[in-house]
Design a protein around this motif. Structure first.
Motif, PDB file in Angstrom:
ATOM      1  N   SER A 118       0.661  -1.168  -0.049  1.00 32.75           N
ATOM      2  CA  SER A 118       0.001  -0.083  -0.037  1.00 32.75           C
ATOM      3  C   SER A 118       0.830   1.452  -0.046  1.00 32.75           C
ATOM      4  O   SER A 118       0.422   2.392  -0.434  1.00 32.75           O
ATOM      5  CB  SER A 118      -0.815   0.168   1.096  1.00 32.75           C
ATOM      6  N   PHE A 119       2.018   1.242   0.668  1.00 27.97           N
ATOM      7  CA  PHE A 119       2.859   2.406   0.736  1.00 27.97           C
ATOM      8  C   PHE A 119       3.060   2.683  -0.724  1.00 27.97           C
ATOM      9  O   PHE A 119       2.988   3.868  -1.095  1.00 27.97           O
ATOM     10  CB  PHE A 119       4.102   2.310   1.472  1.00 27.97           C
ATOM     11  N   PRO A 120       3.860   1.863  -1.623  1.00 26.36           N
ATOM     12  CA  PRO A 120       4.408   2.155  -2.777  1.00 26.36           C
ATOM     13  C   PRO A 120       3.070   2.553  -3.800  1.00 26.36           C
ATOM     14  O   PRO A 120       3.034   3.474  -4.621  1.00 26.36           O
ATOM     15  CB  PRO A 120       5.131   1.054  -3.272  1.00 26.36           C
ATOM     16  N   ALA A 121       1.847   1.887  -3.517  1.00 25.03           N
ATOM     17  CA  ALA A 121       0.803   2.153  -4.198  1.00 25.03           C
ATOM     18  C   ALA A 121       0.459   3.681  -4.145  1.00 25.03           C
ATOM     19  O   ALA A 121      -0.010   4.373  -4.866  1.00 25.03           O
ATOM     20  CB  ALA A 121      -0.269   1.158  -3.979  1.00 25.03           C
ATOM     21  N   GLN A 122       0.502   3.843  -2.743  1.00 28.96           N
ATOM     22  CA  GLN A 122      -0.030   5.570  -2.535  1.00 28.96           C
ATOM     23  C   GLN A 122       1.049   6.430  -3.332  1.00 28.96           C
ATOM     24  O   GLN A 122       0.562   7.466  -3.677  1.00 28.96           O
ATOM     25  CB  GLN A 122       0.433   5.644  -1.212  1.00 28.96           C
ATOM     26  N   ARG A 123       2.255   6.300  -3.147  1.00 29.21           N
ATOM     27  CA  ARG A 123       3.061   6.879  -4.092  1.00 29.21           C
ATOM     28  C   ARG A 123       3.037   7.112  -5.468  1.00 29.21           C
ATOM     29  O   ARG A 123       2.868   8.243  -6.101  1.00 29.21           O
ATOM     30  CB  ARG A 123       4.769   6.547  -3.651  1.00 29.21           C
ATOM     31  N   LEU A 124       2.738   5.975  -6.002  1.00 31.99           N
ATOM     32  CA  LEU A 124       2.291   5.950  -7.471  1.00 31.99           C
ATOM     33  C   LEU A 124       0.727   6.310  -7.778  1.00 31.99           C
ATOM     34  O   LEU A 124       0.557   6.544  -9.107  1.00 31.99           O
ATOM     35  CB  LEU A 124       2.393   4.450  -8.073  1.00 31.99           C
ATOM     36  N   GLY A 125      -0.160   6.766  -6.742  1.00 34.66           N
ATOM     37  CA  GLY A 125      -1.418   7.059  -7.014  1.00 34.66           C
ATOM     38  C   GLY A 125      -2.307   5.985  -7.665  1.00 34.66           C
ATOM     39  O   GLY A 125      -3.212   6.161  -8.226  1.00 34.66           O
ATOM     40  N   LEU A 126      -1.897   4.642  -7.212  1.00 34.18           N
ATOM     41  CA  LEU A 126      -2.965   3.551  -7.772  1.00 34.18           C
ATOM     42  C   LEU A 126      -4.006   3.476  -6.620  1.00 34.18           C
ATOM     43  O   LEU A 126      -3.767   3.143  -5.444  1.00 34.18           O
ATOM     44  CB  LEU A 126      -2.117   2.509  -7.540  1.00 34.18           C
ATOM     45  N   LYS A 127      -5.116   3.646  -7.041  1.00 38.09           N
ATOM     46  CA  LYS A 127      -6.255   3.871  -6.025  1.00 38.09           C
ATOM     47  C   LYS A 127      -7.065   2.360  -5.713  1.00 38.09           C
ATOM     48  O   LYS A 127      -7.786   2.223  -5.072  1.00 38.09           O
ATOM     49  CB  LYS A 127      -7.278   4.767  -6.680  1.00 38.09           C
ATOM     50  N   ASP A 128      -6.399   1.281  -6.566  1.00 36.69           N
ATOM     51  CA  ASP A 128      -7.359   0.179  -6.433  1.00 36.69           C
ATOM     52  C   ASP A 128      -6.280  -1.219  -6.598  1.00 36.69           C
ATOM     53  O   ASP A 128      -6.659  -2.165  -6.945  1.00 36.69           O
ATOM     54  CB  ASP A 128      -8.160   0.052  -7.703  1.00 36.69           C
ATOM     55  N   ARG A 129      -5.000  -0.776  -5.920  1.00 41.55           N
ATOM     56  CA  ARG A 129      -4.202  -1.865  -5.958  1.00 41.55           C
ATOM     57  C   ARG A 129      -3.324  -1.709  -4.424  1.00 41.55           C
ATOM     58  O   ARG A 129      -3.283  -0.349  -3.943  1.00 41.55           O
ATOM     59  CB  ARG A 129      -3.207  -1.707  -7.033  1.00 41.55           C
ATOM     60  N   GLY A 130      -2.578  -2.634  -4.019  1.00 44.56           N
ATOM     61  CA  GLY A 130      -1.843  -2.287  -2.913  1.00 44.56           C
ATOM     62  C   GLY A 130      -2.627  -2.912  -1.455  1.00 44.56           C
ATOM     63  O   GLY A 130      -2.022  -2.829  -0.327  1.00 44.56           O
ATOM     64  N   LEU A 131      -3.746  -3.350  -1.575  1.00 39.35           N
ATOM     65  CA  LEU A 131      -4.294  -3.377  -0.447  1.00 39.35           C
ATOM     66  C   LEU A 131      -5.162  -4.737  -0.791  1.00 39.35           C
ATOM     67  O   LEU A 131      -5.781  -4.786  -1.875  1.00 39.35           O
ATOM     68  CB  LEU A 131      -5.586  -2.468   0.199  1.00 39.35           C
ATOM     69  N   LEU A 132      -5.615  -5.686   0.191  1.00 40.29           N
ATOM     70  CA  LEU A 132      -6.687  -6.638  -0.004  1.00 40.29           C
ATOM     71  C   LEU A 132      -7.922  -6.026   0.517  1.00 40.29           C
ATOM     72  O   LEU A 132      -8.304  -5.912   1.634  1.00 40.29           O
ATOM     73  CB  LEU A 132      -6.152  -7.990   0.872  1.00 40.29           C
ATOM     74  N   LYS A 133      -8.664  -5.832  -0.458  1.00 41.64           N
ATOM     75  CA  LYS A 133      -9.771  -4.847  -0.185  1.00 41.64           C
ATOM     76  C   LYS A 133     -11.063  -5.192  -1.259  1.00 41.64           C
ATOM     77  O   LYS A 133     -10.643  -5.405  -2.338  1.00 41.64           O
ATOM     78  CB  LYS A 133      -9.522  -3.549  -0.168  1.00 41.64           C
ATOM     79  N   LYS A 134     -12.245  -5.191  -0.928  1.00 37.28           N
ATOM     80  CA  LYS A 134     -13.138  -5.535  -2.020  1.00 37.28           C
ATOM     81  C   LYS A 134     -13.339  -4.645  -3.123  1.00 37.28           C
ATOM     82  O   LYS A 134     -13.224  -3.289  -2.699  1.00 37.28           O
ATOM     83  CB  LYS A 134     -14.503  -5.734  -1.376  1.00 37.28           C
ATOM     84  N   GLY A 135     -13.377  -5.192  -4.374  1.00 39.43           N
ATOM     85  CA  GLY A 135     -13.121  -4.005  -5.301  1.00 39.43           C
ATOM     86  C   GLY A 135     -11.838  -3.607  -5.852  1.00 39.43           C
ATOM     87  O   GLY A 135     -11.812  -3.021  -7.095  1.00 39.43           O
ATOM     88  N   PHE A 136     -10.827  -4.160  -5.247  1.00 37.77           N
ATOM     89  CA  PHE A 136      -9.340  -3.867  -5.608  1.00 37.77           C
ATOM     90  C   PHE A 136      -9.207  -4.894  -6.566  1.00 37.77           C
ATOM     91  O   PHE A 136      -9.555  -5.963  -6.513  1.00 37.77           O
ATOM     92  CB  PHE A 136      -8.577  -3.810  -4.419  1.00 37.77           C
ATOM     93  N   TRP A 137      -8.148  -4.724  -7.531  1.00 38.19           N
ATOM     94  CA  TRP A 137      -7.622  -5.649  -8.390  1.00 38.19           C
ATOM     95  C   TRP A 137      -6.900  -6.998  -7.425  1.00 38.19           C
ATOM     96  O   TRP A 137      -6.292  -6.464  -6.688  1.00 38.19           O
ATOM     97  CB  TRP A 137      -6.695  -5.183  -9.260  1.00 38.19           C
ATOM     98  N   ALA A 138      -7.254  -7.997  -7.987  1.00 43.42           N
ATOM     99  CA  ALA A 138      -6.693  -9.376  -7.223  1.00 43.42           C
ATOM    100  C   ALA A 138      -5.304  -9.504  -7.564  1.00 43.42           C
ATOM    101  O   ALA A 138      -4.922 -10.487  -8.257  1.00 43.42           O
ATOM    102  CB  ALA A 138      -7.687 -10.470  -7.614  1.00 43.42           C
ATOM    103  N   ASP A 139      -4.379  -8.626  -7.081  1.00 43.63           N
ATOM    104  CA  ASP A 139      -2.825  -8.849  -7.138  1.00 43.63           C
ATOM    105  C   ASP A 139      -2.667  -9.516  -5.951  1.00 43.63           C
ATOM    106  O   ASP A 139      -2.639  -8.782  -4.930  1.00 43.63           O
ATOM    107  CB  ASP A 139      -2.101  -7.471  -7.355  1.00 43.63           C
TER     108      ASP A 139
END
Length: 526
Positions: free
Chosen positions: A452-473
């Motif tokens: 989630s930390f690098p996702a925040q820096r990259l501005g990725l709003k739907d990656r970096g967390l295990l959360k409903k609706g996020f892409w399944a990476d």
């Protein structure tokens, strides 16, 4: 009905929260549920009992995006749980590129395959057509831009040249680059003065991007170089990412002071973060062993200088008397200290594992500098090696510090030209050594630093967390067996313990084996 269910694992959500038991349901490439799914049906069920289930790792400091043209499966990334990589760091990017620049300085541009693209858009389109196993994003490198406009000249740009560089920067940002990178100890990136970088960063700021920098010096000038990076961010008005944040051999124990500069800047309202690789060893190439001016104009010009005894003495005198006070690599610091036994050759192969001190003795050279210059000439500048510049305590400090992301500083597949150990083993080392064995950093915090930390820096709003609706990476690994397998002597070995890796909901690593699937996507800044 789910496409896939991951059952019974320890879910680490990526936000730093404590782990919990749950099942994860995946449908149409995204996370559809995190709950008890005992009564649900799925096309496939993965038994994750005893495993950690976490977001796929985001490697925010990586190299060699162009390798994905030759090796789209990105084995070295996928097999250590990485699902997204950011390339174009340290001033070198896959685009923009011109034929003239390519012919002039292919080695500097670090392109293993001859490009048939010229813009970032064309490069992205090529990857989208051929497919990759991993998600990818890109920075645009000031060194690459400089090469397109000025070649490898060690001078300030004219007004027209600066405008050309600004136009190329704007073009890359319009085509989806995340920001600008510099590698200010490398040529030609390091020939750029502060104001030149500020002007390019102002362009990046207008598109909402950030500035990632390999600082202008890693020894004596480190604090001055960090201040320069912060000043660039202030004047250009954009976030700053300080790459591979560590202190060199000339200043052991001062890592807290260095990181304190970032903390102070944040206290003043500046968005600045950093990243670090997890090894005490650093790797280098031939040109990194000399002052920047000595390699100006490319490899042929460097070799010509090394044939001149007078210039050899000038190079030696600058390193000994001034160290890297004008900027330079960690390797230069070690030479200044006379630590020739802390360098090992990796290439050429006939010198592999020998220290620079041993090679000098083998050649009967009383001066290790002369032996090094001779080897550089014989190998036409193509030498690679490892150095041991850092204390473990200093590395531990950055690995655990909340402002520091964890990265590989490596390549997608076959090791590239350098950073071989980093390429293959980094995240196996993080979760085997730093989390489990030495308990330097807690599991949940280590995952946050890679997701989630690098996702925040990259501005990725739907990656970096295990959360409903996020892409399944998603990465699934065994916390008891995960470990780095390579070593300095045998670095090209994949880590153990990573069982499954999903990219956009598709299984790419299946019980430790790469499936050959290519579900990765190009991630553009919007």
């Amino acid at each position: 009905m789910f496409d896939l269910i991951i059952k019974g694992g320890k879910v680490v959500d990526g936000a730093g929260n404590s782990w919990f038991y749950a099942d994860v349901g995946v449908k149409d490439g995204k996370i559809a549920a995190i709950a008890n799914l005992a009564d649900a049906q799925a096309g496939r069920v993965l038994d994750a009992k005893g495993m950690v289930v976490c977001p796929g790792f985001i490697d925010i400091h990586a190299h060699g995006l162009n390798q994905l043209i030759l090796a789209p499966t990105a084995e070295a990334k996928i097999r250590q749980g990485i699902t997204t990589m950011l390339g174009g760091n340290c001033g070198h990017s896959a685009a923009p590129i011109t034929q003239a620049a390519l012919e002039q300085s292919a080695a500097i541009l670090r392109l293993e395959s001859k490009p048939d693209w010229s813009t970032l858009d064309e490069f992205f389109a090529k990857l989208e057509t051929s497919g990759t196993s991993i998600n990818l994003a890109a920075l645009v490198g000031n060194g690459t831009i400089r090469t397109c406009v000025m070649g490898t000249s060690d001078r300030e740009p004219s007004g027209d040249e600066l405008e050309q560089m600004k136009r190329l920067t704007a073009q890359a940002m319009e085509q989806g680059a995340m920001g600008l990178s510099t590698g200010l100890v490398y040529q030609p990136s390091g020939y750029a003065k502060t104001q030149e970088v500020i002007e390019l960063c102002k362009v990046v700021a207008s598109y909402g991007g950030f500035y990632a920098t390999h600082l202008r010096g890693m020894g004596n000038p480190l604090f001055r170089a960090t201040a320069e990076a912060l000043e660039i961010g202030r004047q250009a008005g954009l976030p700053v990412q300080v790459s591979h944040l560590f202190v060199g051999p000339n200043m052991p124990g001062r890592i807290a002071e260095l990181v304190g500069m970032l903390e102070q800047a944040r206290a003043e309202g500046m968005d600045v973060t950093g990243d670090t690789f997890v090894y005490r060893f650093s790797e280098f190439g031939g040109g990194n062993l000399l002052p920047l001016w000595a390699s100006a104009g490319g490899t042929d010009a460097m070799l010509k200088r090394l044939q001149d005894p007078k210039i050899r003495q000038e190079i030696k005198a600058e390193i000994i008397e001034q160290g890297d006070s004008k900027g330079g690599s960690v390797a230069v610091c070690l030479m200044q200290k006379g630590d020739w036994d802390k360098f090992w050759y990796y290439e050429p192969e006939h010198l592999r594992e020998k220290t620079f001190a041993e090679v000098a003795a083998m050649r009967g050279a009383t001066d290790p500098f002369e032996a090094l210059f001779d080897v550089l000439l014989e190998q036409k500048g193509a030498i690679r090696g490892f150095s041991e510049p850092m204390r473990q305590e200093d590395v531990d400090y950055t690995v655990n510090h909340p402002l520091c992301m964890l990265v590989t500083d490596g390549f997608p597949s076959f090791g590239g030209l350098f950073m071989v150990l980093h390429t293959y083993g980094s995240f196996g080392k993080v979760f085997g050594e730093y989390v489990r064995d030495r308990k330097v950093v807690r599991l949940e915090e280590a995952v946050r630093k890679c997701t989630s930390f690098p996702a925040q820096r990259l501005g990725l709003k739907d990656r970096g967390l295990l959360k409903k609706g996020f892409w399944a990476d998603i990465t699934i690994f065994n916390p008891e067996t995960v470990r780095e397998m390579g070593s300095f002597k045998n670095p090209k070995v994949h880590p153990e313990g990573f069982q499954w890796v999903l990219v956009n909901g598709e299984v790419v690593l299946d019980k430790g084996r790469h499936t050959g699937a290519l579900p990765g996507r190009v991630l553009r800044r919007t």
